[in-house]
Design an enzyme around this catalytic site. Structure first.
Site, PDB file in Angstrom:
ATOM      1  N   ARG A 110      -2.017   5.061  -8.717  1.00  0.00           N
ATOM      2  CA  ARG A 110      -1.886   4.563  -7.348  1.00  0.00           C
ATOM      3  C   ARG A 110      -1.329   5.604  -6.371  1.00  0.00           C
ATOM      4  O   ARG A 110      -1.246   5.336  -5.184  1.00  0.00           O
ATOM      5  CB  ARG A 110      -1.008   3.305  -7.347  1.00  0.00           C
ATOM      6  CG  ARG A 110      -1.564   2.186  -8.209  1.00  0.00           C
ATOM      7  CD  ARG A 110      -0.930   0.837  -7.883  1.00  0.00           C
ATOM      8  NE  ARG A 110      -1.112   0.524  -6.470  1.00  0.00           N
ATOM      9  CZ  ARG A 110      -0.555  -0.523  -5.862  1.00  0.00           C
ATOM     10  NH1 ARG A 110       0.209  -1.337  -6.541  1.00  0.00           N
ATOM     11  NH2 ARG A 110      -0.762  -0.743  -4.585  1.00  0.00           N
ATOM     12  N   ASP A 133      -6.273  -0.391  -6.933  1.00  0.00           N
ATOM     13  CA  ASP A 133      -5.205  -1.276  -6.454  1.00  0.00           C
ATOM     14  C   ASP A 133      -4.894  -1.102  -4.968  1.00  0.00           C
ATOM     15  O   ASP A 133      -3.880  -1.616  -4.489  1.00  0.00           O
ATOM     16  CB  ASP A 133      -3.921  -0.991  -7.253  1.00  0.00           C
ATOM     17  CG  ASP A 133      -3.969  -1.598  -8.647  1.00  0.00           C
ATOM     18  OD1 ASP A 133      -3.952  -2.829  -8.747  1.00  0.00           O
ATOM     19  OD2 ASP A 133      -4.040  -0.829  -9.618  1.00  0.00           O
ATOM     20  N   GLU A 179       1.368  -3.157   0.381  1.00  0.00           N
ATOM     21  CA  GLU A 179       2.830  -3.289   0.422  1.00  0.00           C
ATOM     22  C   GLU A 179       3.522  -2.220  -0.425  1.00  0.00           C
ATOM     23  O   GLU A 179       4.667  -1.848  -0.143  1.00  0.00           O
ATOM     24  CB  GLU A 179       3.223  -4.667  -0.111  1.00  0.00           C
ATOM     25  CG  GLU A 179       4.705  -4.885  -0.257  1.00  0.00           C
ATOM     26  CD  GLU A 179       5.031  -6.253  -0.822  1.00  0.00           C
ATOM     27  OE1 GLU A 179       5.658  -7.023  -0.103  1.00  0.00           O
ATOM     28  OE2 GLU A 179       4.659  -6.560  -1.975  1.00  0.00           O
ATOM     29  N   ASP A 180       2.834  -1.725  -1.463  1.00  0.00           N
ATOM     30  CA  ASP A 180       3.524  -0.848  -2.422  1.00  0.00           C
ATOM     31  C   ASP A 180       3.684   0.610  -1.984  1.00  0.00           C
ATOM     32  O   ASP A 180       4.711   1.218  -2.298  1.00  0.00           O
ATOM     33  CB  ASP A 180       2.823  -0.920  -3.781  1.00  0.00           C
ATOM     34  CG  ASP A 180       2.900  -2.321  -4.351  1.00  0.00           C
ATOM     35  OD1 ASP A 180       3.979  -2.928  -4.259  1.00  0.00           O
ATOM     36  OD2 ASP A 180       1.880  -2.821  -4.856  1.00  0.00           O
ATOM     37  N   HIS A 198       7.208  -6.657 -10.034  1.00  0.00           N
ATOM     38  CA  HIS A 198       8.097  -6.195  -8.962  1.00  0.00           C
ATOM     39  C   HIS A 198       9.182  -7.225  -8.663  1.00  0.00           C
ATOM     40  O   HIS A 198       9.036  -8.398  -9.014  1.00  0.00           O
ATOM     41  CB  HIS A 198       7.301  -5.999  -7.658  1.00  0.00           C
ATOM     42  CG  HIS A 198       6.334  -4.860  -7.666  1.00  0.00           C
ATOM     43  ND1 HIS A 198       5.016  -4.994  -7.291  1.00  0.00           N
ATOM     44  CD2 HIS A 198       6.503  -3.544  -7.967  1.00  0.00           C
ATOM     45  CE1 HIS A 198       4.413  -3.815  -7.363  1.00  0.00           C
ATOM     46  NE2 HIS A 198       5.291  -2.911  -7.770  1.00  0.00           N
ATOM     47  N   ARG A 251       8.291   0.113 -12.241  1.00  0.00           N
ATOM     48  CA  ARG A 251       7.673   0.956 -11.216  1.00  0.00           C
ATOM     49  C   ARG A 251       8.677   1.658 -10.316  1.00  0.00           C
ATOM     50  O   ARG A 251       8.293   2.525  -9.521  1.00  0.00           O
ATOM     51  CB  ARG A 251       6.734   0.109 -10.354  1.00  0.00           C
ATOM     52  CG  ARG A 251       5.597  -0.571 -11.110  1.00  0.00           C
ATOM     53  CD  ARG A 251       4.509   0.407 -11.464  1.00  0.00           C
ATOM     54  NE  ARG A 251       3.396  -0.248 -12.115  1.00  0.00           N
ATOM     55  CZ  ARG A 251       2.401  -0.853 -11.477  1.00  0.00           C
ATOM     56  NH1 ARG A 251       2.394  -0.880 -10.165  1.00  0.00           N
ATOM     57  NH2 ARG A 251       1.432  -1.408 -12.148  1.00  0.00           N
ATOM     58  N   CYS A 294       1.910  -8.740  -1.069  1.00  0.00           N
ATOM     59  CA  CYS A 294       1.511  -7.357  -1.346  1.00  0.00           C
ATOM     60  C   CYS A 294       0.228  -6.918  -0.653  1.00  0.00           C
ATOM     61  O   CYS A 294      -0.102  -5.738  -0.667  1.00  0.00           O
ATOM     62  CB  CYS A 294       1.419  -7.124  -2.842  1.00  0.00           C
ATOM     63  SG  CYS A 294       0.289  -8.221  -3.643  1.00  0.00           S
TER      64      CYS A 294
END
Ligand code: GLY
Length: 255
Positions: free
Chosen positions: A85, A60, A65-66, A160, A130, A247
């Site tokens: 991740r 991923d 962005e995460d 999200h 998350r 993202c």
């Protein structure tokens, strides 16, 4: 200068995390080509694009962005809810270090950047699968001295907060009300996406343009009729990985 930090698509993208979607085959070559076009589009919109190499072992990792939230003053390196991740932060933190002082979310906090929607000095933060309360509290403690205000928002039915709503400028949020608590956004104007395009709320405002995924034509029409300039991008392959248009980049001002 407005910069966009991106990362190439991992060759392992087919093994990506999925929360609310069924797995479908992803055409890697097409995903790479679509991501190339996305980066080209960012450059055409005036951003200086810096692209990190692909991470073959981190499916991923294209979703930059995460692992980080970049504010004007600092960057917050997150502790992602998805265990697979967590190692994404290592190279991303190195890439951001020249531009911002880095702060970190620590155990037991969990936070993903896709849950953070910034509107001026307010950070709306999704409470999702998350992102947990400890993560939201740690973020609030980090950003409060910088003058930011954190507003938690309950998220349901999607990955999200920014799967459910995105700030598109002009005091307006494009939103799927079914996936979040609209009362939390009471000071903003909500533009409700069409019911038959539930994933249409993920949009990216750059300058005076709203970047939208091509597969949501009715949402694009709605935006145009509401006075927004829309540019579409086909991201059909990464959509299968539960992605959107926000993202795949981190956008921030830096010289
Ligand atoms: N596939 C995107 C994510 O679940 O994090």
């Amino acid at each position: 200068m407005l910069r966009a930090l991106t990362r190439e698509v991992s060759p392992a993208i087919a093994s990506c995390e999925l929360e609310f979607l069924d797995r479908q085959p992803i055409d890697l070559a097409l995903a790479e080509e679509q991501h190339r076009q996305y980066q080209e589009c960012l450059a055409e919109l005036g951003l200086h694009v810096e692209t990190l190499p692909a991470e073959p072992d981190l499916p991923d990792s294209v979703f930059v962005e995460d692992p980080a939230i970049v504010l004007d003053e600092i960057a917050v390196i997150t502790r992602m809810g998805a265990l697979s991740r967590r190692r994404e932060v290592e190279t991303l933190a190195r890439a951001l270090a020249p531009y911002r002082e880095l702060r970190c979310i620590d155990d037991p906090g969990m936070l993903e950047g896709g849950d953070v929607m910034r509107v001026g000095k307010t950070l709306y933060v999704g409470y999702s699968r998350r992102t947990n309360v400890a993560g939201i509290q740690q973020l609030a403690a980090i950003v409060h001295p910088l003058g930011y205000f954190v507003v938690p928002v309950e998220v349901r039915g999607c990955l999200h907060l920014k799967s459910a709503c995105c700030y598109i400028g002009d005091d307006t949020v494009l939103a799927n009300r079914g996936w979040m608590d609209p009362d939390a956004l009471c000071s903003l104007k909500i533009l409700n996406i069409p019911n038959d395009e539930p994933r249409g709320a993920n949009a990216l405002r750059i300058g005076d343009t709203v970047l939208m995924p091509a597969p949501f034509p009715r949402t694009c029409e709605l935006l145009q009729h509401s006075g927004f300039r829309v540019r579409t991008i086909d991201n059909s392959e990464l959509l299968k990985a539960e992605a959107g248009v926000t993202c795949t980049s981190l956008i921030f001002e830096a010289s």
